[in-house]
Design an enzyme around this catalytic site. Structure first.
Site, PDB file in Angstrom:
ATOM      1  N   GLY A 203       0.817  -1.200   0.000  1.00 55.26           N
ATOM      2  CA  GLY A 203       0.000   0.000   0.000  1.00 55.26           C
ATOM      3  C   GLY A 203       0.850   1.248   0.000  1.00 55.26           C
ATOM      4  N   THR A 207       0.552   4.911   5.302  1.00 49.58           N
ATOM      5  CA  THR A 207       0.039   3.786   6.089  1.00 49.58           C
ATOM      6  C   THR A 207       1.181   2.926   6.602  1.00 49.58           C
ATOM      7  OG1 THR A 207      -1.978   3.768   4.763  1.00 49.58           O
ATOM      8  CG2 THR A 207      -1.516   1.803   6.056  1.00 49.58           C
ATOM      9  N   GLU A 225       5.625  -3.662   0.552  1.00 45.79           N
ATOM     10  CA  GLU A 225       5.712  -3.328  -0.873  1.00 45.79           C
ATOM     11  C   GLU A 225       4.891  -2.065  -1.040  1.00 45.79           C
ATOM     12  OE1 GLU A 225       4.682  -2.422  -4.304  1.00 45.79           O
ATOM     13  OE2 GLU A 225       3.519  -4.268  -4.428  1.00 45.79           O
ATOM     14  N   CYS A 259       0.915  -0.052  -8.943  1.00 45.71           N
ATOM     15  CA  CYS A 259       2.040   0.497  -8.182  1.00 45.71           C
ATOM     16  C   CYS A 259       3.253   0.725  -9.077  1.00 45.71           C
ATOM     17  CB  CYS A 259       2.398  -0.413  -7.021  1.00 45.71           C
ATOM     18  SG  CYS A 259       2.844  -2.102  -7.488  1.00 45.71           S
TER      19      CYS A 259
END
Length: 462
Positions: A203, A207, A225, A259
């Site tokens: 994410g 976070t 990741e 991503c």
């Protein structure tokens, strides 16, 4: 959860748990894990192969549900399940090769047995953009290593991941794999639970930092990741029209919500107009609509926050008088406002230090930066806190490979920007700098879910 392409439609419901009920889930996982570990790596690898078969043969209904919950087009959803199946198969192969024969050394009456052991109970937190693949990248190595897994999917795409794990349960001991649903409080409870020995998260960086603060309480092992802001550097000798078309395809896959999608492009200044013209021509062929509509080649963005973020970028660029070219076709203009639809856009000759270049957009907007000197382009490509993936485009593969070696990233592609099956099997995937900690896929990914235990034996004197 609602369909991002038809916001009035409810796709399905997922029951949220209270953080206080997590104890029972962790207890069940803790009870199931030792027996799973004792079954051995070959047995566990066989189970992974059977899970792969399951993923290869899901009915169209689940593919359609995945499309409706995260906004991907139907073909992308189907390919996601097939890619997840490959992850389980590759991990099974790595398990047999790496764990079936423990490492052993002996010399002068001394024996050294190097064992790899699971952590125990692993908590996995995955986002909404490719939920099945991202869950597989954690589930497969964690289970292969002998761990129990508690998986928390995103509230924006919980349905198909849950359904698939329910089906996997018939192949696994009771309690070994669980799914929990909830908001940030549930995720925080999972991270801080004393029975959880490792947490793997995919994410955003903010976070991840919150997870690190919570993890300090129990010193749980962390694996991240995280986001990327992947640069693509086009060299002067490249086939500009062909490269422009390929870059568009890689940049706007899943509406730019990947991503490691291309998120900024560096083009020789004297080729900038040619590149933009070719890219716009390719973008004009993109049809934006609901993922279940066969005419659509790009779906909506997943949620309101992403939708508003991209619209805010458009407004700021307009206020700064930075040229933005929007193109593509609306599949169903009359229903456009019913979903989080955005046409793909190019930011032409974007200022190299502007926010749209330096920050991850995670949506269908792509800045194009002109450069005068290749060293300058490499320096600009490295001038962010991110380092997930990158690519170099050239007719001279040797020269492109040399440039690739200068980029700060976990992986650099030459004349492409996607994980092929061979890369998915053998290339460690992850980022440098603030794009991650640890690796996924390959044997390196399996190793993230194992600890070393060395047994050092000295024979007694005779």
């Amino acid at each position: 959860m609602r369909d991002p392409g038809r916001r009035t439609e409810i796709v399905g419901l997922a029951g949220m748990i209270a953080p206080s009920t997590l104890d029972a889930v962790v207890s069940a996982a803790t009870r199931a894990q030792p027996a799973w570990e004792r079954l051995g790596p070959d047995y566990r690898a066989d189970i992974l192969d059977r899970i792969a078969d399951l993923l290869d043969n899901v009915e169209i209904g689940l593919v359609e549900t995945l499309t409706r919950e995260n906004g991907s087009i139907l073909g992308v959803s189907r390919n996601e399940l097939l890619a997840a199946a490959r992850i389980f198969r590759y991990t099974a192969e790595h398990t047999r090769a790496a764990l079936s024969s423990p490492e052993f050394h002996s010399s002068g009456g001394v024996e050294l047995h190097l064992q790899r052991k699971p952590f125990g109970v692993v908590g996995c937190i995955v986002p909404w953009n490719a939920p099945v693949i991202l869950a597989a990248q954690k589930l497969a190595p964690a289970l292969a290593a002998g761990n129990a897994v508690i998986l928390k999917p995103s509230p924006f795409s919980p349905l198909v991941v849950t359904a698939l794990i329910e089906r996997m349960a018939s192949l696994l001991p009771a309690g070994l794999v669980s799914v929990i649903h909830g908001d940030a409080d549930v995720g925080n409870a999972l991270v801080m639970h004393p029975g959880v020995r490792m947490v793997s998260f995919t994410g955003g960086g903010s976070t991840a930092k919150a997870i690190m603060r919570s993890a300090a309480e129990t010193l749980v092992h962390l694996h991240f990741e995280l986001g990327g802001n992947d640069p693509a550097i086009v060299l002067a000798d490249a086939d500009i029209p062909g490269v422009a078309c390929s870059i568009v395809e890689h940049a706007f896959r899943r509406a730019g919500q990947v991503c490691y999608a291309i998120k900024r492009v560096y083009v020789p200044r004297d080729s900038l107009s040619e590149f933009v013209d070719a890219a716009v021509s390719r973008i004009e062929e993109i049809s934006v609509g609901h993922g279940l509509d066969s005419r659509s080649t790009m779906g909506p963005v997943n949620n309101r926050a992403q939708f508003e973020r991209i619209r805010s970028l458009h407004r700021k660029l307009s206020a700064a008088e930075v040229p933005v070219v929007t193109a593509g076709r609306k599949v169903d203009p009359e229903s456009w406002d019913e979903g989080f639809y955005l046409l793909p856009a190019l930011v032409v000759d974007a200022p190299p230090l502007s926010a749209v270049v330096l920050e991850e957009q995670f949506g269908p907007i792509l800045p194009i930066v002109g450069y005068d000197d290749l060293d300058e382009a490499v320096a600009l490509a490295n001038n962010t806190e991110f380092g997930l993936a990158s690519s170099v485009w050239s007719s001279d593969v040797s020269r492109a490979s040399e440039v690739a070696g200068r980029i700060e990233a976990g992986i650099t592609f030459v004349n492409g920007h996607a994980l092929t099956p061979v890369a998915q099997q053998y290339a460690p995937f992850g980022g440098v700098k603030q794009s991650g900690m640890g690796w996924e896929n390959s044997r390196a990914g399996l190793g993230e879910y194992l600890e070393y235990h060395s047994v050092h034996v000295v024979q007694p004197a005779q």
